[in-house]
Design an enzyme around this catalytic site. Structure first.
Site, PDB file in Angstrom:
ATOM      1  N   ARG A 265       0.579  -1.186   0.159  1.00  0.00           N
ATOM      2  CA  ARG A 265       0.042   0.414   0.294  1.00  0.00           C
ATOM      3  C   ARG A 265       1.084   1.722  -0.159  1.00  0.00           C
ATOM      4  NH1 ARG A 265      -5.352  -1.466   4.294  1.00  0.00           N
ATOM      5  NH2 ARG A 265      -5.432  -3.880   3.048  1.00  0.00           N
ATOM      6  N   ARG A 280       2.268   1.321  10.218  1.00  0.00           N
ATOM      7  CA  ARG A 280       1.898   1.602   9.224  1.00  0.00           C
ATOM      8  C   ARG A 280       2.529   1.765   8.430  1.00  0.00           C
ATOM      9  NH1 ARG A 280      -0.763   7.276   8.184  1.00  0.00           N
ATOM     10  NH2 ARG A 280      -1.443   6.248   6.179  1.00  0.00           N
ATOM     11  N   GLU A 352      -6.717  -1.153  14.925  1.00  0.00           N
ATOM     12  CA  GLU A 352      -7.334  -1.974  14.440  1.00  0.00           C
ATOM     13  C   GLU A 352      -6.420  -3.546  13.433  1.00  0.00           C
ATOM     14  OE1 GLU A 352      -7.068  -3.269  10.796  1.00  0.00           O
ATOM     15  OE2 GLU A 352      -7.454  -1.566  10.152  1.00  0.00           O
ATOM     16  N   SER A 355     -10.740  -6.427  10.560  1.00  0.00           N
ATOM     17  CA  SER A 355     -11.482  -5.425   9.797  1.00  0.00           C
ATOM     18  C   SER A 355     -12.564  -6.364   8.978  1.00  0.00           C
ATOM     19  CB  SER A 355     -11.432  -4.380   8.470  1.00  0.00           C
ATOM     20  OG  SER A 355     -11.842  -3.462   8.858  1.00  0.00           O
ATOM     21  N   ARG A 394       0.468  -5.424  13.583  1.00  0.00           N
ATOM     22  CA  ARG A 394       0.490  -4.059  14.659  1.00  0.00           C
ATOM     23  C   ARG A 394      -0.300  -5.235  15.512  1.00  0.00           C
ATOM     24  NH1 ARG A 394      -3.890   0.445  12.776  1.00  0.00           N
ATOM     25  NH2 ARG A 394      -2.513   0.567  10.973  1.00  0.00           N
TER      26      ARG A 394
END
Length: 429
Positions: A265, A280, A352, A355, A394
């Site tokens: 990403r 991130r 998070e 999801s 994470r």
């Protein structure tokens, strides 16, 4: 994609449901309906002209047999042919604009979602208690550096900011997590699928990420005559295209897939100070769950995916919560989303790690993915759902922070010990 028949029959409701997603769709829906009416009228006119043309064509042999002059008949056919061709060109322009607008519409949020964004997200349940330390705890960047688990400097040297290298016990811990996730999913009846990491444009279109989010992925340079490809941002993008342009039997559903992939990403924008290290990044590892299911089983499948994600996090011994997202915080393709958020002590909050979303028939319409009812034999669109199960970037920071000890070591969660062969990670291992 949303069913045009539903928009046609419920324009006010569609506009109202988009409003809770923070989107004023009045002008879009008005133009879509005008184009739809024009499109259908033009199609009907052309079909009438083609029927007349066919009738005239069948009369030619009869005219010749009866010795009648066919000049006027051929002139009429030529005129109709020219009109049909002109109409086809106009119809093509109308349909291009119509399809552009339809593909640009997000999914309709489920009716029970709260309006607005993150401020209206609703924590549904909490598991466990925040970890309490009898010493001054470190953050995950320092712990991973001290124990030699992550090499941040050389990650940047190889690829720039937003990349890191797992080393030694760090690499083994990462691999243990992936093994734990996959083994659990397999025991829950999911099929493991290893997909290509480079995908064609149609995959992004079906998933609903394109055309709006084309710039959020990494595109590969290709020759002019070669298929354009991008690096997958999540395995969902591949898995929801597995049955593109197919009609499944009712007996084949549900289809339950998992896939492990690295995810790529662009992560445009500035990083916050508390998002150092692995929180991130441009590349991270994830196991993704995807289901194709009957429409009437859609909510049941959603609950199953949420429970699967919660059970994985619970198995690691984390304090976490499950959050129902407000309409505006759900991604464009999804009708509803629950986030599983774990507590990372150094961030004084939750992040998070999964999801879970239900796209209803939105992706299926974009990818023409249907099933045939056993009773009626009529094809219907499937429902597609996806959920992270789980992303590691994470999870690993949470493990080292929540399980750190006063002597600088980290206690390995019990479910991972059989993969690592150790109960603790210490310096020099």
């Amino acid at each position: 994609m949303i069913d045009i028949k539903y928009i046609r029959e419920n324009p006010a409701e569609v506009i109202e449901r988009f409003a809770i997603k923070g989107r004023d769709a009045n002008a879009e829906i008005k133009e879509i309906l005008e184009l739809d009416e024009k499109r259908r009228a033009m199609i009907a006119e052309n079909e009438t002209l083609k029927a007349e043309q066919n009738r005239a064509s069948k009369m030619v042999p009869q005219y010749k047999k009866e010795g009648k002059d066919t000049a006027e008949l051929f002139a009429k056919m030529k005129e109709m042919s020219a009109t049909i061709k002109a109409n086809d060109e106009k119809l093509s322009d109308v349909e291009d604009r119509f399809n552009t607008l339809m593909l640009g519409l997000p999914n309709l949020p489920d009716r029970d979602l709260k309006p607005g964004g993150k401020e209206n997200n609703e924590p549904l349940r909490y598991f466990g208690e925040p970890h309490k330390f009898g010493f001054e705890p470190k953050n995950h960047v320092d712990i991973c550096t001290d124990l030699g688990l992550i090499d941040y400097k050389r990650g940047v040297k190889l690829s720039g900011n937003g990349f890191w290298i797992y080393r030694g016990m760090g690499a083994r811990l990462e691999w243990a997590l992936l093994n734990y996730f996959i083994e659990t999913h397999l025991s829950n009846g999911f099929e493991l699928v290893l997909v290509p990491h480079m995908l064609g444009y149609e995959c992004g279109l079906t998933a609903g990420q394109f055309p709006k989010f084309e710039e959020d992925v990494y595109w590969l340079e290709t020759a002019e005559d070669e298929r354009r490809r991008f690096m997958l941002p999540t395995a969902e993008t591949a898995l929801v295209s597995l049955h593109r342009d197919e009609i499944l039997s009712e007996a084949e559903l549900p289809k339950k897939y998992i896939s492990y992939t690295p995810c790529f990403r662009r992560e445009a924008g500035s990083y916050r100070a508390d998002e150092r290290g692995m929180v991130r990044g441009h590349q991270f590892n994830k196991v993704e769950m995807v289901q194709y299911t009957l429409p009437e089983k859609s909510d049941e499948a959603f609950d199953e995916l949420v429970a699967n994600a919660e059970n994985l996090v619970r198995g690691l011994g984390f304090h976490f919560r499950t959050v129902k997202l407000a309409a505006e915080d759900c991604s464009a393709s999804m009708a509803r989303t629950y986030d599983i958020e774990i507590h990372i002590p150094s961030m004084n909050g939750y992040k998070e790690v999964s999801s879970v979303s239900n796209a209803r028939d939105y992706q299926a319409r974009r990818g023409n993915m249907r099933f045939r009812r056993e009773g009626s034999g009529k094809p219907e669109f499937v429902h597609t759902l996806n959920g992270s199960g789980l992303a590691t970037s994470r999870i690993l920071p949470a493990i080292v922070e929540q399980n750190q000890n006063a002597d600088g070591s980290v206690t390995v969660p019990e479910v991972l010990r059989k993969y690592i062969g150790a109960e603790r990670i210490e310096r020099g291992m």
